[in-house]
Design a protein around this motif. Structure first.
Motif, short mmCIF file in Angstrom:
data_model
loop_
_atom_site.label_atom_id
_atom_site.label_comp_id
_atom_site.label_asym_id
_atom_site.label_seq_id
_atom_site.Cartn_x
_atom_site.Cartn_y
_atom_site.Cartn_z
N MET A 1 58.34 55.80 23.34
CA MET A 1 59.79 55.40 22.73
C MET A 1 59.67 54.79 21.56
SD MET A 1 60.35 51.78 25.05
CE MET A 1 61.81 51.44 24.31
N ASP A 2 61.19 55.04 21.04
CA ASP A 2 61.38 54.50 19.50
C ASP A 2 61.12 52.98 19.60
OD1 ASP A 2 62.47 53.89 17.23
OD2 ASP A 2 64.24 55.06 17.41
N VAL A 3 60.28 52.63 18.72
CA VAL A 3 59.82 51.29 18.51
C VAL A 3 61.06 50.33 18.23
CG1 VAL A 3 59.44 51.13 16.20
CG2 VAL A 3 58.29 49.60 17.72
N THR A 4 62.19 50.87 17.81
CA THR A 4 63.43 50.05 17.57
C THR A 4 64.39 49.64 18.81
OG1 THR A 4 64.86 52.08 17.05
CG2 THR A 4 63.73 51.18 15.17
N GLU A 5 63.47 50.40 20.01
CA GLU A 5 64.50 50.14 21.11
C GLU A 5 63.90 48.98 21.90
OE1 GLU A 5 64.83 54.05 23.14
OE2 GLU A 5 65.61 54.95 21.78
N VAL A 6 62.60 48.54 21.58
CA VAL A 6 61.71 47.66 22.57
C VAL A 6 62.78 46.38 22.62
CG1 VAL A 6 59.47 48.49 22.09
CG2 VAL A 6 60.48 46.63 20.58
N THR A 7 62.47 45.85 23.65
CA THR A 7 63.04 44.37 23.97
C THR A 7 62.18 43.42 23.77
OG1 THR A 7 64.41 43.09 25.38
CG2 THR A 7 62.36 44.16 26.11
N THR A 8 62.43 42.71 22.79
CA THR A 8 61.53 41.70 22.18
C THR A 8 61.52 40.37 22.72
OG1 THR A 8 63.21 41.35 20.42
CG2 THR A 8 61.41 42.63 19.77
N PRO A 9 60.35 39.52 22.69
CA PRO A 9 58.99 39.85 22.02
C PRO A 9 58.21 40.87 22.99
CG PRO A 9 58.92 37.81 23.26
CD PRO A 9 59.89 38.28 23.38
N ASN B 1 57.60 27.22 18.89
CA ASN B 1 57.77 26.42 20.05
C ASN B 1 57.28 27.58 21.16
OD1 ASN B 1 60.26 24.96 18.49
ND2 ASN B 1 58.91 23.95 19.57
N GLN B 2 57.81 27.14 22.53
CA GLN B 2 57.32 28.03 23.35
C GLN B 2 57.90 29.68 23.51
OE1 GLN B 2 57.66 26.05 27.28
NE2 GLN B 2 57.38 28.03 28.55
N GLU B 3 59.40 29.60 23.00
CA GLU B 3 59.82 30.93 22.90
C GLU B 3 60.15 31.19 21.60
OE1 GLU B 3 59.67 32.47 25.80
OE2 GLU B 3 59.56 30.90 27.45
N ASP C 1 75.42 30.23 38.41
CA ASP C 1 75.72 29.40 37.23
C ASP C 1 74.65 28.97 36.34
OD1 ASP C 1 76.66 27.56 35.43
OD2 ASP C 1 77.46 26.11 37.24
N ILE C 2 74.22 30.26 35.80
CA ILE C 2 73.00 30.20 34.98
C ILE C 2 73.35 30.13 33.44
CG2 ILE C 2 70.63 31.48 34.40
CD1 ILE C 2 70.50 32.42 37.52
N LEU C 3 72.72 29.21 32.84
CA LEU C 3 72.95 29.26 31.12
C LEU C 3 71.42 29.78 30.65
CD1 LEU C 3 74.00 28.42 28.45
CD2 LEU C 3 73.24 26.16 28.99
N CYS C 4 71.51 30.98 29.86
CA CYS C 4 70.42 31.47 29.13
C CYS C 4 70.37 30.83 27.69
CB CYS C 4 70.28 32.97 29.11
SG CYS C 4 68.76 33.57 28.29
N THR C 5 69.44 29.88 27.28
CA THR C 5 69.50 29.13 26.15
C THR C 5 68.72 29.89 25.07
OG1 THR C 5 67.37 28.12 26.68
CG2 THR C 5 69.25 26.93 27.49
N ALA C 6 68.22 31.19 25.12
CA ALA C 6 67.88 31.90 24.03
C ALA C 6 69.13 32.34 23.18
CB ALA C 6 66.82 33.06 24.56
N LEU C 7 68.75 32.76 21.90
CA LEU C 7 69.55 33.29 20.84
C LEU C 7 69.14 34.61 21.36
CD1 LEU C 7 69.29 30.94 17.76
CD2 LEU C 7 71.26 30.90 19.45
N PHE C 8 70.43 35.50 21.19
CA PHE C 8 69.89 36.77 21.73
C PHE C 8 70.41 37.86 20.64
CE2 PHE C 8 74.21 35.73 23.05
CZ PHE C 8 75.14 36.75 22.28
N VAL D 1 62.47 33.69 14.98
CA VAL D 1 62.22 34.85 15.56
C VAL D 1 61.94 34.51 17.16
CG1 VAL D 1 61.39 36.03 13.47
CG2 VAL D 1 59.75 35.03 14.90
N ASP D 2 62.07 35.45 17.81
CA ASP D 2 62.13 35.30 19.38
C ASP D 2 60.85 35.60 19.82
OD1 ASP D 2 61.77 37.97 19.39
OD2 ASP D 2 63.56 38.66 20.26
N ALA D 3 59.65 35.37 19.09
CA ALA D 3 58.30 35.31 19.73
C ALA D 3 57.81 33.74 19.58
CB ALA D 3 57.47 36.22 19.14
#
Lengths: 357, 357
Positions: A6-14, A316-318, B83-90, A281-283
């Motif tokens: 698959m195209d790498v730009t399509e991956v859902t991150t992290p 942090n965690q995420e 009633d779910i809040l997702c706290t991650a920036l997307f 970043v989201d990692a």
């Protein structure tokens, strides 16, 4: 898991990205290195915990592997692998699962370094099988194992296994020379590998002089298996694990070139914070692990691919916090939503979902 | 997962043990604290990621929760939560999954702090729904969010949401006051909680003066939610997460007494190494996480229950290294195979298999 191709730009991150060609190249290089050395390769599965990669690393035989836990042993046994060595020291709560594995597999080996552990094996797994047991030896790593120079203790334990009324088949010696992780460069690595091999072989000779048959003398760590010495030819097996992916730590140690790293984490820019010269970043450490936090020269925990000016300074965690090493962050070139690729410091604890590219 | 009520000496180690009575007590204390405060509780699920515990922490309603990732949101939505809040920036790669959640749930909220994120929401999730959106605010935590004193930016983003041609329903403000983790003691915690609440409420007032309706003003971290101030009564919701288990870090911060910690890791002694005054246990960083490595006064990463003389000084992936803080290890009292219970420093990244006792 995202799909291969698959195209790498399509991956859902992290997302963990594997370069499958590099994985195969690393697998085949180690197979070839061991073939030339005349030593059996028993690749460790703890780094990847993946059936397909286990198949690559055994050259398709699905036999002769090492695992870190009984859960891994059960997983690879279900996946059709055999000749499995579990490198964890065990306690009484594990015996029933070990019995089941011994009955199911043609070859299942366990590891001891104490008379306590040997006493747990006084009943064979079944009427027609015996426990196949390695003695764990410490050649300078200061983790588990009988010390290489404590011949009396090693001989006492080996003889206890021989005297076990046929419940135990003694397989020989195993050493993880993880002190190679403190090396910098091939020369230091070879010193550790050579010294460890000589110490282990010396102990094997002393046991043989004491009347003990020692079929296997096995050593392993990715640094020393990547730069084997002549004295390592006298070993019977090597059991590196991390080499299948390599990582930034291994490139710093000198086990590999950074181009050999087969794994990276795709992440996206989720926030710009110019008032503190950072982006997010989201990692975070749930994806990347804390291992090696801030140890690189630019205080980064990873290499940001194609961006030597960037440093992952905190997690942090995420969420990961990225700063410009010198001067001001160029936000124009890193718009919100843009992809970055992080080469992890220690790949064994990277835990986001993989995508084979 | 091991079964509730089994004998703790039978668990296969490493194993996460939950004291379910303490979990319920922590859940009910926070519910009662919020009731007295007159503020809605929106407990964060990221710490436990567990449907049953989510049910306890919502007082059985299975509604009004916060989660850290879309994967967690999907998991709790499948489990019957709403009633779910997702706290991650997307980023753009997440929009389709966010649409599905918006269609499936009565209430699904997302979080923005940039015009980029708002631009991704210009099409409503479906013809008869709108995006329910919080603005993330930074009241001094220096992670994500618009700064509390940047009224111009906050107003600009809120107005962009109001002008979104009905694709967005603006819910209000959200702040994670994680800077409370640097506090020591209730007094410092109350200063951070009070200051954060006042800053957030000030921004809400300024938005209202600018013509923006701000239904929700929500703040959250375990320390400040455990010691709320009077000014926090003016908030509309709190969203702590860690309090459900608490951990050693929270006891050091002053959020809780060490007796409130509801989680521990059972591990067994797997090796005695008197020549270096150490013993090994079968819990390493794969079970315990690296977070907080060596930060306690005795350089330990955890509290070894009932053994103040012991310190977990180092970890490999599957192995923990324990030393005697002063003097020589008493191996007689800690024979091979004996159980130890480790109270983790930061529970959110403990990842061994749980057993509810």
């Amino acid at each position: 898991m995202a799909k291969a191709g698959m195209d790498v730009t399509e991956v859902t991150t992290p997302c963990l990205l594997l370069d499958i060609d590099k994985v195969k190249e690393n697998a085949n290089s180690m197979i070839e290195r061991c073939r030339k050395l005349g030593v059996k390769l028993r690749p460790h599965m703890k780094t990847h915990k993946c059936l397909e990669i286990g198949e690559f690393s055994t050259g398709g035989t699905k036999a002769c592997i090492a695992v870190a836990t009984l859960t891994e042993a059960e997983f690879f046994a279900r996946g059709g692998f055999d000749d499995i060595l579990c490198t964890a020291l065990f306690t009484a709560d594990k015996i029933n699962r070990m019995k089941t594995l011994s009955e199911k597999l043609k070859l299942f080996h366990v590891m001891v370094d104490s008379s306590y552990a040997i006493s747990l094996l006084k009943t064979p797994p079944s009427t027609d099988t015996r426990w196949s047991v390695y003695l764990k030896v410490d050649c300078g790593n200061n983790r588990g194992g009988v010390r290489w120079d404590d011949t009396a203790e090693a001989l006492s334990l080996a003889k206890a296994m021989l005297d076990s009324s046929c419940s135990i088949s003694f397989q020989g010696l195993y050493c993880h020379d993880g002190n190679s992780y403190a090396c910098r460069g091939a020369s230091e690595i070879k010193t550790v590998g050579g010294t460890s091999a000589e110490r282990l072989l010396l102990l094997a000779d002393k046991l043989r002089s004491g009347g003990v048959c020692v079929p296997t003398v096995g050593l392993g760590s990715t640094p020393t298996s990547s730069h084997p010495t002549e004295s390592m030819q006298k070993l019977t097996e090597l059991h590196p694990g991390n080499y299948i992916f390599y990582d930034v730590a291994q490139s710093v140690i000198g086990s590999c070139n950074i181009d050999a790293i087969a794994v990276k984490v795709a992440t996206r820019v989720i926030g710009h914070y110019p008032h503190r010269n950072q982006l997010l970043v989201d990692a975070g450490f749930a994806a990347m692990s804390h291992d090696g936090r801030g140890v690189l020269p630019n205080h980064s925990t990873c290499v940001v691919q194609d961006h030597p000016e960037l440093s992952l300074v905190n997690m942090n965690q995420e969420v990961g916090f990225i700063e410009a090493v010198n001067g001001t962050m160029n936000y124009t070139d890193l718009p919100l939503g843009s992809l970055l690729f992080l080469l992890p410091y220690h790949v064994s604890h990277v835990s986001c979902k993989p995508c084979i590219m």
